[in-house]
Motif scaffolding. Structure first.
Motif, short mmCIF file in Angstrom:
data_model
loop_
_atom_site.label_atom_id
_atom_site.label_comp_id
_atom_site.label_asym_id
_atom_site.label_seq_id
_atom_site.Cartn_x
_atom_site.Cartn_y
_atom_site.Cartn_z
N PHE A 1 0.94 8.17 -6.40
CA PHE A 1 1.37 6.89 -7.01
C PHE A 1 0.83 6.74 -8.42
CE2 PHE A 1 -2.57 5.77 -4.79
CZ PHE A 1 -3.25 5.04 -5.75
N ILE B 1 3.79 4.67 -9.97
CA ILE B 1 4.45 3.75 -9.05
C ILE B 1 3.58 2.50 -8.96
CG2 ILE B 1 5.10 3.39 -6.63
CD1 ILE B 1 5.56 6.46 -6.50
N LEU C 1 1.97 -0.50 -7.30
CA LEU C 1 1.67 -0.85 -5.92
C LEU C 1 1.85 -2.35 -5.72
CD1 LEU C 1 -1.58 1.19 -5.24
CD2 LEU C 1 0.74 1.77 -4.59
N PRO C 2 2.62 -2.75 -4.70
CA PRO C 2 2.73 -4.18 -4.43
C PRO C 2 1.39 -4.72 -3.94
CG PRO C 2 3.84 -2.89 -2.73
CD PRO C 2 3.36 -1.92 -3.75
N ARG C 3 0.96 -5.82 -4.51
CA ARG C 3 -0.34 -6.39 -4.09
C ARG C 3 -0.11 -7.65 -3.28
NH1 ARG C 3 -4.31 -2.67 -4.43
NH2 ARG C 3 -4.04 -1.46 -6.31
N ARG D 1 -2.20 -5.50 2.09
CA ARG D 1 -0.82 -5.68 2.51
C ARG D 1 -0.25 -4.36 3.00
NH1 ARG D 1 2.94 -8.19 -1.60
NH2 ARG D 1 4.38 -7.87 0.12
N ALA E 1 2.65 -3.35 2.76
CA ALA E 1 3.56 -2.77 1.77
C ALA E 1 2.81 -1.85 0.81
CB ALA E 1 4.25 -3.89 1.00
N THR E 2 1.59 -2.26 0.42
CA THR E 2 0.79 -1.44 -0.50
C THR E 2 0.46 -0.10 0.15
OG1 THR E 2 -0.26 -3.55 -0.97
CG2 THR E 2 -1.12 -1.62 -2.11
N THR F 1 3.52 2.10 0.49
CA THR F 1 3.98 2.65 -0.79
C THR F 1 3.16 3.89 -1.16
OG1 THR F 1 4.50 0.41 -1.47
CG2 THR F 1 4.48 2.07 -3.19
N ILE F 2 1.84 3.78 -0.96
CA ILE F 2 0.97 4.90 -1.29
C ILE F 2 1.32 6.13 -0.45
CG2 ILE F 2 -1.42 5.73 -1.18
CD1 ILE F 2 -2.30 2.82 -1.70
#
Lengths: 373, 411
Positions: A364, A369, A371-373, B293, B295-296, B299-300
Motif C-alpha cells: 500500500f 494506496i 488507507l481508509p481510516r 476499521r 476496511a483499513t 485494504t492493506i
C-alpha cells in the motif's frame, strides 16, 4: 595544530596492533596521535609510550587475553562503547592497525569500524594477516573478520605477514621489525601527506573520495631513495614493494593516490618521472597527486602509493538496515555477491527485489494506496 | 509380511516446521502415520537466518511426529525445499535421426531417444544455483510437437525439452546441512511447489492446464501444468509474513497483534458489507487497546495479495501460458486459509479458483489441514516415485528370466 586541521587518529587493536603502534610511535613526527586498545592488560603495559591506552572488557576477561575467541573480542568492544566513544568522537580519519587471526583484534575490528562509521569518521584499516603456518583456523578467523570489516570500513589494506618479510633466514626480532617498519612508513607517510601543507596539496577530501570508491580493498606501497638517480631507484623499489609486486596496480588500478615528499632540493623533473611511471595508463583512472616538501628530507625523496583494487560507487546506509549506492539508480542487482541488501523486518533475510521494486516495503505504501481510516 | 517402510517428509517453512511420516500403498494412496509440527524459528523467507534455533525446532517437530507414529523416523528424510528462489528453465535438445546408412532421415530407435534425453538434460547452470528436478517434456519430431512416444517413427530430427527446476544453492544446501545436523540423512530435496502439485492435482487437471500456488509464510511457490506436464515454476520470497508486516506498519501494531488480527478478521477482498465494521484490539501491557476499521485492514491485505497474484499472472503471461489454465487456480499452503483469497485469485487470473484438496490420503483430520500439509504429502509421493523405479526393473529382469527358463517363477 590549528582548528582547521582534520583530526587523524592511529589506533592499535589487539596484541599485534598494540605492538606495532608501540614500535611506530617513537619514530612518529610531532602531532601524530596514537591510541591502543586491548583487553589484555599485559599487552597494554608493553607500550608505555602511548598516552591513550584503553583497557576494555574487564568484566569479560578480567584483564587477560580472549584466548583466541573472537566472540569474546567482539563483546569486549561492544561493552566498551562508553570508553571508545570519547576516543572516536571528532576524529575525521581513523587509521586502525590490527593483526587478524587472534581473538581481540579480530573480533573487535568490525565493531570499531561500525562505531567509527557512526561517528562519521573515514576508516582505513591496515590489517596484518597471519602466516600460513599458523593454521587454517587462524586463517579462517582472519578471513571472516575481513568479510565483516568490508561492510563497514572504508578501506582495507591487507598485509599478509609472509609477504612483508625480509629475504633469507632472519631473526624473529628483525622480521617483526620489518613488518612494523613497513606499516610505519605507510602510516607516517600518509599522515605526513595530510598534515603538512604541500606544494601540491593532497587534501583530506581526495583521500576520502578514494577510500569511499575503492570497494574496500586497497594496495599500498611506499619507498624512500637517496643520492644520484634517486627517482629511478624510488620507482624501482616501489614496483618491487612486497605488497604490490604480484599485482598489476601500476598498470590497471582504477584509482590511485601518489604522495611524494622531498627536501627543498626536489626537482620538477623527478616529480614528473615518478608520476609518469606510476600512473596507470587507462584513461578512466582517477589520479590524485600530492607533493610536500620538508627541510628534514634534504637529499632524500620518499613516496607512498595507495591504489584501489576496484572502483565502485560507494554504498550509503539507506536507513533501513541496508546499504545502497549513492545514486540509487535501481542497479541493486549488480551488488549481488558483494553486499546483498538485508531486510530488517524479516530478520536479516535477503531483500525481495522484483523488477526493481523492493517487495519488503508494504504494497500500500509503494502503490500509494490511501488507507481508509 | 514385512511392514511397508515409512517415508518421512520434512518441510522447513518460515512459519512452521512440519514432519510427515506416511506409508504409500501399492494403489498409490497414502496413509499418514505420524504428523509433527513446531513453530518455526530462525527461518525467514524460507532461508535459515539462525542455524541453532532452526535446528532445535526441527528436532522438536521430529520428536512430536515420532510420538504420534510410535515409530522412529529412521535414517533418512526427504526435504521440501520451498523458497530458495526457485526458477524453471526450459532447455531443448535435439539430435539428427540417422538411418542404417548413417544418412539423415531414419527410424527413431530407443537409443536415439536415450541420446536426445541425454543431450537435453545437459543444461549449464551457474555456480550459485542447484538443480532440484529435471522434468521431461513431450518430444518434437520434425517440428511436430506433443509426441509422447516417438519410437519407430520416421524423421530427420528428434527434439525434446527438459524443464529444469533450480534453486539457490546456498539456501538449499543450508537446509540440507541442517537436516544432517539433526542428525538424519537428507535423501533428496524436492521443490515445494512441485510437491504441492503432486498432492492436490488430478491427472485431468494436469492435462487441462492449471496453476498451483503454494502460499507459504515466507515464500510463495507456483507451478504451472499443461497437457500433463510441468511448464513453468517459480518462487517469490513474499508470503504471509509480508502481509503481517504490512499490517504492522499500516496499523501501528506489534507483530503478535497483527498476526492475530490477520487470522481472525483478515480478508483478501475489500468487502463492502464488513468494511464498516470496527475491530477492537484488546489492551495489554503497555498498550491501551485500539479500534481499527475492517476496511483499513482489508485494504492493506488486498493490496499485498493482489500484487502477489499479479506477479505470478505476469510470469505466466510472459511465458505464453495465460490462455491455457482451463482447470484454473489451486491454492495450497497456510495462506490459502485466508478469507477471500480464492475469490481474489479468481479475479486476478480470470479463471476458476479453489483451495486444494488432498486426494487419496487417509489420516488427516480436515480439509483445511490438508491444504496446509499439501507440500509435505506431495513430498512423500515424490519420494515414493523416486524409490519405485527399482521394482519394475527387477520385474523386467524376472520376465526375461522366466522367458529363459520357460516360466518357472510363479510369484
Amino acid at each position: 595544530m590549528s582548528e582547521f586541521k582534520k583530526k587523524i587518529l592511529v589506533l592499535g587493536l589487539g596484541g599485534a596492533g598494540c605492538n606495532t603502534v608501540a614500535r611506530i610511535a617513537p619514530h612518529a613526527p610531532d602531532g601524530m596521535e596514537f591510541a591502543v586498545m586491548d583487553c589484555d592488560f599485559q599487552t597494554l603495559e608493553t607500550c608505555p609510550s602511548i598516552e591513550n591506552r584503553l583497557a576494555v572488557g574487564r568484566a569479560l576477561t578480567d584483564g587477560m587475553s580472549t584466548g583466541g575467541d573472537l566472540e569474546v573480542g567482539r563483546r569486549c568492544a561492544e561493552n566498551a562503547v562508553g570508553q571508545i566513544e570519547p576516543l572516536l568522537s571528532g576524529i575525521d580519519l581513523l587509521i586502525v592497525i590490527v593483526g587478524l587471526g587472534g581473538g581481540f583484534g579480530t573480533g573487535a575490528a568490525p565493531v570499531i569500524a561500525r562505531m567509527a562509521r557512526g561517528f562519521g569518521a573515514t576508516t582505513l584499516f591496515f590489517t596484518i594477516l597471519p602466516f600460513s603456518f599458523e593454521g587454517m583456523v587462524v586463517q579462517g578467523k582472519a578471513n571472516s573478520s575481513i568479510r565483516k570489516l568490508r561492510t563497514y570500513a572504508d578501506a582495507i589494506v591487507q598485509m599478509p605477514n609472509a609477504l612483508i618479510q625480509p629475504e633469507g633466514d632472519v631473526l624473529l626480532e628483525d622480521s617483526l621489525d620489518r613488518s612494523s617498519r613497513t606499516l610505519a612508513a605507510g602510516v607516517i607517510g600518509l599522515w605526513r601527506m595530510l598534515a603538512y601543507t604541500g606544494v601540491c596539496n593532497l587534501d583530506f577530501t581526495s583521500l576520502h573520495t578514494m577510500l569511499s570508491y575503492c570497494d574496500a580493498f586497497c594496495r599500498f606501497a611506499c619507498a624512500t631513495a637517496t643520492g644520484e638517480g634517486r627517482a629511478d631507484a624510488l620507482i624501482d623499489s616501489l614496483r618491487d614493494h612486497p605488497l604490490v609486486k604480484d599485482s598489476d596496480v601500476f598498470e590497471k588500478a582504477p584509482g590511485i593516490i601518489i604522495g611524494i615528499t622531498g627536501g627543498e632540493d626536489l626537482k620538477l623533473s623527478e616529480v614528473q618521472k615518478i608520476t609518469e611511471a606510476l600512473t596507470p595508463k587507462g584513461e578512466e583512472c582517477w589520479v590524485k597527486l600530492g607533493i610536500a616538501t620538508d627541510p628534514a628530507f634534504a637529499g632524500r625523496i620518499s613516496a607512498m602509493v595507495l591504489a584501489a583494487e576496484a572502483w565502485k560507487e560507494p554504498l550509503v546506509d539507506d536507513g533501513r538496515g541496508g546499504l545502497k549506492p549513492v545514486s540509487g539508480d535501481g542497479k541493486q542487482g549488480e551488488l549481488s555477491g558483494v553486499l546483498k541488501p538485508r531486510s530488517r523486518t524479516f530478520g536479516g533475510a535477503e531483500r525481495t527485489i522484483w523488477n526493481g521494486e523492493d517487495l519488503d516495503i508494504p504494497t500500500f505504501s509503494r502503490r500509494k494506496i490511501k488507507l481508509p481510516r | 509380511m514385512e511392514a511397508t517402510p515409512l517415508i518421512t517428509a520434512l518441510e522447513i517453512g518460515t512459519t512452521t516446521i512440519k514432519v510427515l511420516m506416511a506409508e504409500v500403498r501399492e494403489d498409490g494412496s497414502l496413509i499418514v502415520a505420524g504428523l509433527g509440527e513446531c513453530e518455526s524459528r530462525g527461518v525467514r523467507k524460507g532461508e535459515i537466518v539462525d542455524f541453532e534455533l532452526a535446528l532445535d525446532a526441527v528436532r522438536r517437530a521430529m520428536e512430536s511426529a515420532e510420538a504420534v507414529a510410535h515409530k522412529s523416523i529412521g535414517e533418512s528424510v526427504y526435504l521440501v525445499a520451498s523458497g530458495g528462489r526457485a526458477e524453471s528453465l526450459l532447455h531443448i535438445g535435439g539430435i539428427p535421426v540417422l538411418n542404417e546408412y548413417e544418412q539423415p532421415h531414419g527410424e527413431i530407435s530407443a537409443e536415439d531417444i536415450d541420446q536426445v534425453l541425454e543431450v537435453a538434460r545437459k543444461i549449464p547452470l551457474s555456480d550459485d544455483r542447484i538443480r532440484l528436478h529435471t522434468l521431461q517434456q513431450n518430444f518434437e519430431v520434425d517440428g511436430r510437437g506433443g509426441i509422447v512416444n516417438p519410437e519407430r517413427m520416421v524423421a530427420d530430427e528428434l527434439r525434446v525439452g527438459m524443464l529444469l527446476i533450480h534453486g539457490q544453492r546456498a539456501v538449499v544446501e543450508n537446509l540440507k546441512k541442517l537436516t544432517e545436523n539433526v542428525p538424519v540423512v537428507c535423501a533428496d530435496a524436492a521443490f515445494g511447489g512441485f510437491c504441492s502439485a503432486l498432492a492436490v492435482l488430478t491427472p485431468e487437471q494436469k492435462r487441462a492446464g492449471v496453476v498451483v500456488i503454494d502460499l507459504g509464510g515466507g515464500t510463495t511457490d507456483f507451478i504451472v501444468y499443461n497437457s500433463g506436464l510441468v511448464k513453468l515454476t517459480g518462487s517469490i520470497a513474499v508470503g504471509g509474513d509480508h502481509v503481517t508486516a504490512d499490517i504492522c506498519s499500516g496499523l501501528n501494531l506489534n507483530r503478535r497483534q497483527a498476526e492475530a488480527l490477520k487470522k481472525e478478521s483478515g480478508s483478501a477482498l475489500i468487502n463492502r458489507l464488513q468494511g464498516g465494521q470496527d475491530i477492537s484490539i484488546p489492551a495489554e501491557g503497555g498498550f491501551s487497546g485500539r479500534v481499527v476499521r475492517a476496511a483499513t485492514l482489508h485494504t492493506i491485505m488486498n493490496a499485498r495479495m493482489e500484487e502477489l497474484f499479479k506477479m505470478i499472472a505476469d510470469k505466466i503471461e510472459a511465458e505464453g501460458l495465460a490462455g491455457m489454465l482451463n482447470a484454473g487456480v489451486i491454492l495450497t499452503g497456510g495462506g490459502s486459509a485466508m478469507e477471500g483469497v480464492a475469490d481474489l485469485a479468481q479475479q486476478v487470473f480470470n479463471a476458476p479458483c479453489q483451495v486444494g484438496r488432498i486426494h487419496d490420503c487417509v489420516g488427516l483430520s480436515t480439509k483445511q489441514e490438508g491444504a496446509r500439509f499439501a507440500a509435505a504429502i506431495g513430498c512423500v509421493r515424490y519420494a515414493a516415485s523416486q524409490i519405485e523405479p527399482e521394482a519394475p526393473a527387477r520385474a523386467r529382469w524376472k520376465v526375461w528370466l522366466s522367458k529363459l527358463w520357460g516360466g518357472g517363477s510363479n510369484e
